[in-house]
Scaffold this motif. Sequence first.
Motif, PDB file in Angstrom:
ATOM      1  N   ALA A  48     -11.115  -7.949  37.528  1.00  0.00           N
ATOM      2  CA  ALA A  48     -10.437  -8.757  38.548  1.00  0.00           C
ATOM      3  C   ALA A  48     -11.202 -10.055  38.790  1.00  0.00           C
ATOM      4  N   GLU A  49     -12.513  -9.948  38.893  1.00  0.00           N
ATOM      5  CA  GLU A  49     -13.354 -11.147  39.070  1.00  0.00           C
ATOM      6  C   GLU A  49     -13.239 -12.036  37.834  1.00  0.00           C
ATOM      7  N   ALA A  50     -13.290 -11.424  36.662  1.00  0.00           N
ATOM      8  CA  ALA A  50     -13.190 -12.186  35.417  1.00  0.00           C
ATOM      9  C   ALA A  50     -11.849 -12.912  35.331  1.00  0.00           C
ATOM     10  N   ASP A  51     -10.767 -12.264  35.779  1.00  0.00           N
ATOM     11  CA  ASP A  51      -9.448 -12.904  35.756  1.00  0.00           C
ATOM     12  C   ASP A  51      -9.448 -14.180  36.591  1.00  0.00           C
ATOM     13  N   GLU A  52     -10.017 -14.099  37.778  1.00  0.00           N
ATOM     14  CA  GLU A  52     -10.048 -15.273  38.655  1.00  0.00           C
ATOM     15  C   GLU A  52     -10.910 -16.380  38.066  1.00  0.00           C
ATOM     16  N   VAL A  53     -12.071 -16.013  37.561  1.00  0.00           N
ATOM     17  CA  VAL A  53     -12.977 -17.009  36.986  1.00  0.00           C
ATOM     18  C   VAL A  53     -12.360 -17.602  35.722  1.00  0.00           C
TER      19      VAL A  53
END
Length: 188
Positions: A48-53
């Motif tokens: 989820a964090e990777a998607d946003e970044v």
Amino acid sequence: MTSPLENMDDGALIASFLRGGEAAFEVLYRRHRGALYAFLTHLAGDSAEADEVFSETWLRTLEKLPKYRDDGKFDAWLFRIGRNYYLDRCRARQRRRNVSLDNEMPPSVPANASSEPQMQSEAKETGELISAALRKLPAEQREVFLLRQQDVAFKEIAAIQRTSVNTVLSRMQYALRALRRELAEIDH
């Protein structure tokens, strides 16, 4: 049938995009999205964090493309944008919650190549052990290790981390030594 754009190098694609050729950016995106996403997923340890970044990295890349100097290392430049944005997010989160970066990295699970439950279970356990060992590394060493897993050259990693190649090589050596030691302890 492949588009003539597919045969262009990154610099030519960027030049074409800046002249109004939107299809050139699509080729550039397709060419680098997998490696960037894999790097960010490992760096963040959370999809989820990777998607946003990942999304924000591409937006920032679009904004900064007119300033890009074509030195044949677009991927290093792109990874640096993603890394810097991720670190900015971590710093902001740390200020808000006063939490260390080490606590920001939940374990990741590698994709399993086998469909047999026993092998899947072992692969998952091994992946979790490796992820745990990676999280114990200092951030700079972990980043060097993860970038090398994406076939980024040491010289490009040095540019991303804004340090010397010798420092990057040392970080890689320390990371490998620490990972071997950590995994050897688990094996016993």
